[in-house]
Design an enzyme around this catalytic site. Sequence first.
Site, mmCIF file in Angstrom:
data_model
loop_
_atom_site.group_PDB
_atom_site.id
_atom_site.type_symbol
_atom_site.label_atom_id
_atom_site.label_comp_id
_atom_site.label_asym_id
_atom_site.label_seq_id
_atom_site.Cartn_x
_atom_site.Cartn_y
_atom_site.Cartn_z
ATOM 1 N N GLY A 55 -4.804 3.849 -8.771
ATOM 2 C CA GLY A 55 -3.872 2.730 -8.873
ATOM 3 C C GLY A 55 -3.726 2.176 -10.268
ATOM 4 O O GLY A 55 -2.732 1.525 -10.578
ATOM 5 N N ASP A 57 -3.435 3.912 -13.178
ATOM 6 C CA ASP A 57 -2.380 4.689 -13.834
ATOM 7 C C ASP A 57 -1.744 5.583 -12.762
ATOM 8 O O ASP A 57 -2.080 6.751 -12.614
ATOM 9 C CB ASP A 57 -2.975 5.525 -14.979
ATOM 10 C CG ASP A 57 -1.891 6.175 -15.831
ATOM 11 O OD1 ASP A 57 -0.706 6.117 -15.444
ATOM 12 O OD2 ASP A 57 -2.233 6.765 -16.882
ATOM 13 N N LYS A 58 -0.834 4.984 -12.027
ATOM 14 C CA LYS A 58 -0.293 5.662 -10.848
ATOM 15 C C LYS A 58 0.521 6.893 -11.212
ATOM 16 O O LYS A 58 0.585 7.849 -10.459
ATOM 17 C CB LYS A 58 0.596 4.688 -10.062
ATOM 18 C CG LYS A 58 -0.189 3.600 -9.349
ATOM 19 C CD LYS A 58 0.737 2.572 -8.732
ATOM 20 C CE LYS A 58 -0.023 1.457 -8.042
ATOM 21 N NZ LYS A 58 -0.726 1.865 -6.838
ATOM 22 N N THR A 78 -2.235 6.546 -6.644
ATOM 23 C CA THR A 78 -1.922 7.485 -5.577
ATOM 24 C C THR A 78 -0.536 8.103 -5.761
ATOM 25 O O THR A 78 0.441 7.383 -5.997
ATOM 26 C CB THR A 78 -2.003 6.768 -4.217
ATOM 27 O OG1 THR A 78 -3.357 6.368 -4.004
ATOM 28 C CG2 THR A 78 -1.554 7.654 -3.062
ATOM 29 N N ASN A 103 -3.551 -7.213 -3.796
ATOM 30 C CA ASN A 103 -2.309 -6.445 -3.952
ATOM 31 C C ASN A 103 -1.854 -5.888 -2.618
ATOM 32 O O ASN A 103 -2.663 -5.629 -1.721
ATOM 33 C CB ASN A 103 -2.479 -5.328 -4.991
ATOM 34 C CG ASN A 103 -2.898 -4.002 -4.379
ATOM 35 O OD1 ASN A 103 -2.054 -3.202 -3.967
ATOM 36 N ND2 ASN A 103 -4.206 -3.773 -4.261
ATOM 37 N N PHE A 107 1.626 2.122 -2.606
ATOM 38 C CA PHE A 107 1.841 3.395 -3.315
ATOM 39 C C PHE A 107 3.203 3.508 -4.017
ATOM 40 O O PHE A 107 3.924 4.508 -3.852
ATOM 41 C CB PHE A 107 1.723 4.614 -2.371
ATOM 42 C CG PHE A 107 0.414 4.751 -1.644
ATOM 43 C CD1 PHE A 107 -0.738 4.119 -2.093
ATOM 44 C CD2 PHE A 107 0.325 5.541 -0.504
ATOM 45 C CE1 PHE A 107 -1.945 4.259 -1.414
ATOM 46 C CE2 PHE A 107 -0.877 5.692 0.178
ATOM 47 C CZ PHE A 107 -2.014 5.048 -0.277
ATOM 48 N N ASN A 168 -6.755 9.756 -0.149
ATOM 49 C CA ASN A 168 -6.737 8.307 0.055
ATOM 50 C C ASN A 168 -6.078 7.972 1.387
ATOM 51 O O ASN A 168 -4.851 8.020 1.502
ATOM 52 C CB ASN A 168 -5.984 7.636 -1.099
ATOM 53 C CG ASN A 168 -5.901 6.127 -0.922
ATOM 54 O OD1 ASN A 168 -6.628 5.558 -0.090
ATOM 55 N ND2 ASN A 168 -5.038 5.489 -1.672
ATOM 56 N N SER A 171 -6.144 2.855 1.909
ATOM 57 C CA SER A 171 -5.348 1.717 1.449
ATOM 58 C C SER A 171 -4.868 0.909 2.648
ATOM 59 O O SER A 171 -4.375 1.478 3.622
ATOM 60 C CB SER A 171 -4.138 2.203 0.660
ATOM 61 O OG SER A 171 -3.229 1.125 0.515
ATOM 62 N N ASN A 173 -2.310 -0.946 2.563
ATOM 63 C CA ASN A 173 -0.934 -1.358 2.282
ATOM 64 C C ASN A 173 0.142 -0.380 2.720
ATOM 65 O O ASN A 173 1.313 -0.575 2.451
ATOM 66 C CB ASN A 173 -0.787 -1.649 0.780
ATOM 67 C CG ASN A 173 -1.732 -2.749 0.354
ATOM 68 O OD1 ASN A 173 -1.911 -3.718 1.091
ATOM 69 N ND2 ASN A 173 -2.354 -2.601 -0.800
ATOM 70 N N THR A 174 -0.274 0.708 3.374
ATOM 71 C CA THR A 174 0.690 1.617 3.995
ATOM 72 C C THR A 174 0.426 1.521 5.479
ATOM 73 O O THR A 174 -0.687 1.821 5.934
ATOM 74 C CB THR A 174 0.493 3.061 3.476
ATOM 75 O OG1 THR A 174 0.802 3.077 2.076
ATOM 76 C CG2 THR A 174 1.397 4.052 4.203
ATOM 77 N N LYS A 206 -11.795 8.934 -0.146
ATOM 78 C CA LYS A 206 -11.973 7.527 -0.532
ATOM 79 C C LYS A 206 -12.069 6.665 0.720
ATOM 80 O O LYS A 206 -11.190 6.705 1.585
ATOM 81 C CB LYS A 206 -10.809 7.075 -1.422
ATOM 82 C CG LYS A 206 -11.011 5.667 -1.965
ATOM 83 C CD LYS A 206 -10.114 5.396 -3.144
ATOM 84 C CE LYS A 206 -10.314 3.998 -3.683
ATOM 85 N NZ LYS A 206 -9.498 3.740 -4.871
ATOM 86 N N THR A 234 -15.646 1.934 -2.852
ATOM 87 C CA THR A 234 -14.657 1.799 -1.808
ATOM 88 C C THR A 234 -13.272 1.421 -2.353
ATOM 89 O O THR A 234 -13.143 1.064 -3.514
ATOM 90 C CB THR A 234 -15.025 0.632 -0.846
ATOM 91 O OG1 THR A 234 -14.963 -0.600 -1.607
ATOM 92 C CG2 THR A 234 -16.388 0.792 -0.255
ATOM 93 N N ASN A 235 -12.334 1.401 -1.436
ATOM 94 C CA ASN A 235 -10.997 0.860 -1.698
ATOM 95 C C ASN A 235 -11.053 -0.667 -1.555
ATOM 96 O O ASN A 235 -12.128 -1.253 -1.494
ATOM 97 C CB ASN A 235 -10.004 1.476 -0.700
ATOM 98 C CG ASN A 235 -8.622 1.625 -1.310
ATOM 99 O OD1 ASN A 235 -8.100 0.682 -1.920
ATOM 100 N ND2 ASN A 235 -8.010 2.785 -1.165
ATOM 101 N N GLY A 255 -12.231 -6.830 -6.838
ATOM 102 C CA GLY A 255 -12.892 -7.696 -7.802
ATOM 103 C C GLY A 255 -14.195 -8.252 -7.248
ATOM 104 O O GLY A 255 -14.759 -7.736 -6.276
ATOM 105 N N SER A 309 -10.513 -3.854 -11.421
ATOM 106 C CA SER A 309 -10.522 -5.290 -11.751
ATOM 107 C C SER A 309 -11.153 -5.576 -13.111
ATOM 108 O O SER A 309 -10.733 -6.515 -13.805
ATOM 109 C CB SER A 309 -11.267 -6.071 -10.668
ATOM 110 O OG SER A 309 -10.613 -5.919 -9.434
#
Length: 330
Positions: A55, A57-58, A78, A103, A107, A168, A171, A173-174, A206, A234-235, A255, A309
């Site tokens: 994440g 440098d995607k 990812t 966040n 992706f 991965n 996440s 967020n998907t 992951k 971890t994620n 963080g 973080s």
Amino acid sequence: MGIKPWYLLPPSLAHHLSLPAINLMSPFLPSSSCKWRSLTFQNLEFDNPLGIAGGVDKNGEAIFAWNKLGCGFIELGTITPKPQSPNPGKILDRNIGHKALWNKMGFPNKGMEAIYENIVQAKESHPNLPPLFINLGKNRDTENQNASDDYVKVMEKMKSVADAYVVNISSPNTKGLRDLFSPNAFSQFLKPVVDCNQGEKPLLLKLSPDLEDEHLHTVLDLSYDLGVDGWILTNTTTFRPQGLPFPTDSGGMSGAPLAHLSERMLENALKHLGDRRNNKLIISAGGILTPEDVKRRLDLGADLIQVYSALVFDGPFFFKRVSDKFKNIQ
Ligand SMILES: Cc1cc2nc3c(=O)[nH]c(=O)nc-3n(C[C@H](O)[C@H](O)[C@H](O)COP(=O)(O)O)c2cc1C
């Protein structure tokens, strides 16, 4: 450490400017070797065990800069087969007091074709890069039952440029992605991805810090039996400690408030694996914000460390700062 001008900017603007800023700065940085606690895994050589997490440098847009800043390895992605935009609405927040990030990006990335070109270009102009890990994901409109097709597509595309892969499915967020950890779906999903790799390069999984102990053990056992080469723990977490003004119904937190969960999971996984951890790569990520945190995770048994973080709350010279502290450790 020092002045952090990016604290004066709103989190999303600071985020957008971060890669262009380090790209601008990197040619002027002295080439200093960050060799400490060097490691060889399979045929990969790591000058030091500290790298950027998924994440950061995607799109593979700052590969040379990470090298110059002293990363021991670089994870990109990812990456999904097709390009995709971020989730709608607010996708990033930061709490400086708690050293916490939130966040729900989902992706966003330029897709495997464009990212492949970025990597080829970086490799052509800088032949001596540290190991490149490719973080594989699926597009949000791909159903879970077809998810492995997306992971396989990205793996096949990246075969000539990847040094290792990260699967991965952790996440938050998907939508539905973490369901792939369910014991019913897991092996069916992962097997085609492992088969596509044919043991050619290290393939890591992951993990989510939100897996219950028993579930974590099942996932470790199943993935070990399928032949993965290691795990990243971890994620981000969906857990929210009190006092943080982050949304509770969406997104993942990283963080400082993730440190305990991530550390506990590292200890738990190592204990559960026992001798099976030999010849496997264990990467710790989550709330690692100081050189002492890095040392502690290594002492707990991690082989490699990843940070996101720390780059926000400490800055891009974190790698150098840790190296300066530990360069006498070999
Ligand atoms: C803004 C943001 C975006 C992220 N994107 C990804 C991603 O695309 N893929 C991934 O595997 N992890 C992603 N992560 C998770 C990080 O790789 C890492 O596991 C997590 O942030 C914990 O590490 P930290 O406490 O050092 O930040 C992201 C984290 C943040 C904060």
